[in-house]
Design a protein around this motif. Structure first.
Motif, PDB file in Angstrom:
ATOM      1  N   PRO A   9       0.834  -1.212   0.000  1.00  0.00           N
ATOM      2  CA  PRO A   9       0.000   0.000   0.000  1.00  0.00           C
ATOM      3  C   PRO A   9       0.865   1.257   0.000  1.00  0.00           C
ATOM      4  O   PRO A   9       1.955   1.285   0.562  1.00  0.00           O
ATOM      5  CB  PRO A   9      -0.795  -0.125   1.303  1.00  0.00           C
ATOM      6  CG  PRO A   9       0.055  -0.974   2.193  1.00  0.00           C
ATOM      7  CD  PRO A   9       0.754  -1.944   1.280  1.00  0.00           C
ATOM      8  N   THR A  10       0.365   2.292  -0.627  1.00  0.00           N
ATOM      9  CA  THR A  10       1.069   3.575  -0.666  1.00  0.00           C
ATOM     10  C   THR A  10       0.525   4.544   0.373  1.00  0.00           C
ATOM     11  O   THR A  10       1.072   5.630   0.560  1.00  0.00           O
ATOM     12  CB  THR A  10       0.945   4.203  -2.055  1.00  0.00           C
ATOM     13  OG1 THR A  10      -0.441   4.342  -2.398  1.00  0.00           O
ATOM     14  CG2 THR A  10       1.632   3.317  -3.096  1.00  0.00           C
ATOM     15  N   ALA A  11      -0.555   4.153   1.044  1.00  0.00           N
ATOM     16  CA  ALA A  11      -1.138   4.957   2.118  1.00  0.00           C
ATOM     17  C   ALA A  11      -1.665   4.003   3.176  1.00  0.00           C
ATOM     18  O   ALA A  11      -1.699   2.782   2.981  1.00  0.00           O
ATOM     19  CB  ALA A  11      -2.259   5.846   1.570  1.00  0.00           C
ATOM     20  N   ALA A  12      -2.058   4.555   4.298  1.00  0.00           N
ATOM     21  CA  ALA A  12      -2.554   3.727   5.393  1.00  0.00           C
ATOM     22  C   ALA A  12      -3.807   2.964   4.978  1.00  0.00           C
ATOM     23  O   ALA A  12      -4.651   3.489   4.231  1.00  0.00           O
ATOM     24  CB  ALA A  12      -2.851   4.602   6.613  1.00  0.00           C
ATOM     25  N   LEU A  13      -3.928   1.708   5.439  1.00  0.00           N
ATOM     26  CA  LEU A  13      -5.148   0.939   5.212  1.00  0.00           C
ATOM     27  C   LEU A  13      -6.300   1.622   5.953  1.00  0.00           C
ATOM     28  O   LEU A  13      -6.145   2.065   7.092  1.00  0.00           O
ATOM     29  CB  LEU A  13      -4.969  -0.495   5.702  1.00  0.00           C
ATOM     30  CG  LEU A  13      -3.828  -1.280   5.044  1.00  0.00           C
ATOM     31  CD1 LEU A  13      -3.702  -2.660   5.672  1.00  0.00           C
ATOM     32  CD2 LEU A  13      -4.032  -1.391   3.542  1.00  0.00           C
ATOM     33  N   ARG A  14      -7.460   1.693   5.326  1.00  0.00           N
ATOM     34  CA  ARG A  14      -8.554   2.505   5.878  1.00  0.00           C
ATOM     35  C   ARG A  14      -9.719   1.696   6.434  1.00  0.00           C
ATOM     36  O   ARG A  14     -10.292   2.055   7.458  1.00  0.00           O
ATOM     37  CB  ARG A  14      -9.102   3.444   4.793  1.00  0.00           C
ATOM     38  CG  ARG A  14      -8.084   4.394   4.194  1.00  0.00           C
ATOM     39  CD  ARG A  14      -8.778   5.385   3.250  1.00  0.00           C
ATOM     40  NE  ARG A  14      -9.669   4.720   2.297  1.00  0.00           N
ATOM     41  CZ  ARG A  14      -9.265   4.190   1.149  1.00  0.00           C
ATOM     42  NH1 ARG A  14      -7.980   4.203   0.823  1.00  0.00           N
ATOM     43  NH2 ARG A  14     -10.142   3.625   0.327  1.00  0.00           N
ATOM     44  N   SER A  15     -10.103   0.644   5.740  1.00  0.00           N
ATOM     45  CA  SER A  15     -11.381   0.003   6.051  1.00  0.00           C
ATOM     46  C   SER A  15     -11.329  -0.913   7.263  1.00  0.00           C
ATOM     47  O   SER A  15     -12.369  -1.211   7.868  1.00  0.00           O
ATOM     48  CB  SER A  15     -11.877  -0.789   4.835  1.00  0.00           C
ATOM     49  OG  SER A  15     -10.925  -1.752   4.444  1.00  0.00           O
ATOM     50  N   ARG A  16     -10.135  -1.403   7.639  1.00  0.00           N
ATOM     51  CA  ARG A  16      -9.992  -2.258   8.802  1.00  0.00           C
ATOM     52  C   ARG A  16      -8.699  -1.899   9.526  1.00  0.00           C
ATOM     53  O   ARG A  16      -7.716  -1.480   8.909  1.00  0.00           O
ATOM     54  CB  ARG A  16      -9.934  -3.749   8.411  1.00  0.00           C
ATOM     55  CG  ARG A  16     -11.136  -4.271   7.629  1.00  0.00           C
ATOM     56  CD  ARG A  16     -12.410  -4.289   8.452  1.00  0.00           C
ATOM     57  NE  ARG A  16     -13.489  -4.947   7.731  1.00  0.00           N
ATOM     58  CZ  ARG A  16     -14.357  -4.310   6.911  1.00  0.00           C
ATOM     59  NH1 ARG A  16     -14.231  -2.999   6.709  1.00  0.00           N
ATOM     60  NH2 ARG A  16     -15.316  -5.002   6.303  1.00  0.00           N
ATOM     61  N   VAL A  17      -8.710  -2.087  10.838  1.00  0.00           N
ATOM     62  CA  VAL A  17      -7.488  -2.034  11.629  1.00  0.00           C
ATOM     63  C   VAL A  17      -7.009  -3.473  11.764  1.00  0.00           C
ATOM     64  O   VAL A  17      -7.766  -4.340  12.225  1.00  0.00           O
ATOM     65  CB  VAL A  17      -7.731  -1.417  13.023  1.00  0.00           C
ATOM     66  CG1 VAL A  17      -6.461  -1.460  13.859  1.00  0.00           C
ATOM     67  CG2 VAL A  17      -8.239   0.013  12.882  1.00  0.00           C
ATOM     68  N   ALA A  18      -5.781  -3.743  11.364  1.00  0.00           N
ATOM     69  CA  ALA A  18      -5.303  -5.127  11.351  1.00  0.00           C
ATOM     70  C   ALA A  18      -3.910  -5.216  11.948  1.00  0.00           C
ATOM     71  O   ALA A  18      -2.999  -4.497  11.530  1.00  0.00           O
ATOM     72  CB  ALA A  18      -5.296  -5.677   9.925  1.00  0.00           C
ATOM     73  N   TYR A  19      -3.777  -6.105  12.927  1.00  0.00           N
ATOM     74  CA  TYR A  19      -2.493  -6.398  13.555  1.00  0.00           C
ATOM     75  C   TYR A  19      -2.111  -7.842  13.252  1.00  0.00           C
ATOM     76  O   TYR A  19      -2.934  -8.754  13.385  1.00  0.00           O
ATOM     77  CB  TYR A  19      -2.564  -6.246  15.068  1.00  0.00           C
ATOM     78  CG  TYR A  19      -2.802  -4.851  15.572  1.00  0.00           C
ATOM     79  CD1 TYR A  19      -1.746  -3.956  15.735  1.00  0.00           C
ATOM     80  CD2 TYR A  19      -4.084  -4.424  15.915  1.00  0.00           C
ATOM     81  CE1 TYR A  19      -1.958  -2.673  16.220  1.00  0.00           C
ATOM     82  CE2 TYR A  19      -4.305  -3.146  16.397  1.00  0.00           C
ATOM     83  CZ  TYR A  19      -3.237  -2.273  16.547  1.00  0.00           C
ATOM     84  OH  TYR A  19      -3.450  -1.009  17.030  1.00  0.00           O
ATOM     85  N   ALA A  20      -0.846  -8.046  12.879  1.00  0.00           N
ATOM     86  CA  ALA A  20      -0.283  -9.390  12.779  1.00  0.00           C
ATOM     87  C   ALA A  20       0.426  -9.695  14.092  1.00  0.00           C
ATOM     88  O   ALA A  20       1.324  -8.955  14.501  1.00  0.00           O
ATOM     89  CB  ALA A  20       0.700  -9.467  11.619  1.00  0.00           C
TER      90      ALA A  20
END
Length: 400
Positions: A27-38
């Motif tokens: 991605p070139t910008a922050a992910l928007r639709s979900r907050v996701a942690y690995a």
């Protein structure tokens, strides 16, 4: 590309095609639709004495580089939790160092990090409720000093000491009120840790969830979200729909995450939200599976950002069978599969784990992981993965 040799439980060998790696874009910008942690694992030092019972001897360069790789895909990192072998080889001193180092890497990378807060630095198995509370407070203070977001993990000490649901309310009330900002609560099921039977005061998830929700509602300004790891999608949806406004559900369900994350935005996904008008129509993610699937997870969430639920399902749907294999019973050995894929994908030089836990799964089990990873696009460099896997087979007397 070349073929892939597989090993069945009866010793039979088979050969399948080795697909190309998918061409996912960072991605070139922050992910928007979900907050996701690995939920990330730790890599041991190859020459270290990482045998059972010994303090963890960690390869910090490889361990922290793995976190940088996760940030590069736009995901956050959940650190010093069960995926990092908390209570299964990662001792208290190593845990503190991991939290400090990981928080520093997050600041350098501009990444989002949360870390586990527990009571496991206390060596005695049975302690009082007062001592449980103090142990939580000690780790909470250290975590906040490092600038990491706290995740209040389920405590074995609390499970042993609590005699009623009120005991859970009392401990969590004091710890949450001491927090300087909102934290994530973690409800870990017995598949991951059998000693947590009856957590939140009951073995019935309905009764236990009522206590959890009471704790959240009483301290709503101090709770950012709750991570549920019961491997039961119906229970997660039930709790999710009753969360107060502003409190997120972070799925820890490594069996059913595709539908839970997709939610109401993904038609026909497994276990969608029952009420399309509900405030909480999807879960966010805090998953050990995403440590093994960071490129796929990122690409799938990018698809949701682009309002393309079909592509989301096409990318992430096939990964669920792989995750179910990694997390197969006994589920608490899932860390072996995560580390195995890390090695196959070139993130560590050897398939080793602290505490010798790389021996916790059989060769046929790992063979199935290889097969499913190839099939769902989880091999980042298929030729490297095949070369390493075939070498492992040969070392174990199998003609690959």
């Amino acid at each position: 590309m070349g073929g892939l040799t597989l090993l069945a439980p009866d010793g039979a060998l088979s050969r399948v095609a080795l697909p190309d790696a998918p061409e996912y874009t960072r991605p070139t910008a922050a992910l928007r639709s979900r907050v996701a942690y690995a939920a990330a694992h730790v890599v041991p030092r190859v020459a270290g004495d990482n045998t059972p019972g010994q303090p963890a001897d960690i390869d910090w360069d490889a361990t922290l580089d793995f976190r940088r790789a996760v940030y590069g895909w736009g995901l956050g990192v959940a650190d010093a939790m069960d995926t990092a072998q908390r209570n299964m080889g990662l001792d208290a001193a190593a845990t503190r160092e991991l939290i400090a180092r990981s928080a520093e890497v997050a600041r350098e990378s501009g990444g989002r990090v949360v870390v586990g807060v527990n009571t496991d630095h206390v060596e005695e198995e049975r302690i009082s409720l007062r001592a449980v509370t103090d142990a939580f407070l000690s780790q909470l203070a250290f975590t906040e000093e490092q600038g990491a977001g706290p995740v209040l993990m389920a405590s074995r000490h609390l499970a042993r000491a609590a005699e009623s649901a009120e005991d859970y309310r009392r401990v969590y009330r004091e710890v949450l009120q001491a927090a300087s900002g909102p934290v994530v609560l973690h409800w870990l099921g017995t598949a991951f840790d059998p000693t947590l039977e009856g957590y939140f005061g009951s073995s019935d998830w309905r009764a236990a969830s009522a206590v959890l929700l009471e704790i959240i509602e009483e301290n709503v300004d101090k709770v950012a979200g709750v991570k549920m790891s019961l491997l039961d999608a119906a229970s997660e949806v039930s709790v999710r729909e009753r969360l107060p406004e502003g409190v997120r559900m972070f799925t820890g369900d490594d069996f059913n995450y595709v539908g839970l994350i997709g939610g109401a935005s993904v038609p026909d996904a497994a276990q969608p939200a029952r009420d399309a008008e509900a405030r909480h129509q999807h879960s966010d993610a805090l998953l050990g599976a995403f440590a093994a699937l960071a490129p796929s997870a990122s690409a799938a969430i990018q698809a949701l950002d682009a309002d393309d639920p079909d592509r989301y399902l096409a990318i992430l749907g096939p990964t669920e069978e792989l995750s179910r294999q990694i997390f197969a019973a006994p589920t608490f050995y899932y860390k072996t599969g995560v580390a195995f894929l890390s090695w196959l994908n070139g993130h560590q030089v050897a398939f080793q784990m602290v505490g010798g836990l790389h021996s916790a799964r059989s060769l046929p089990h790992l063979s199935r992981i290889v097969e499913l990873a190839a099939g769902c696009g989880a091999l980042e460099d298929p030729e490297l993965a095949a070369d390493r896997w075939h070498g492992m087979l040969r070392v174990n007397g199998v003609d690959a």
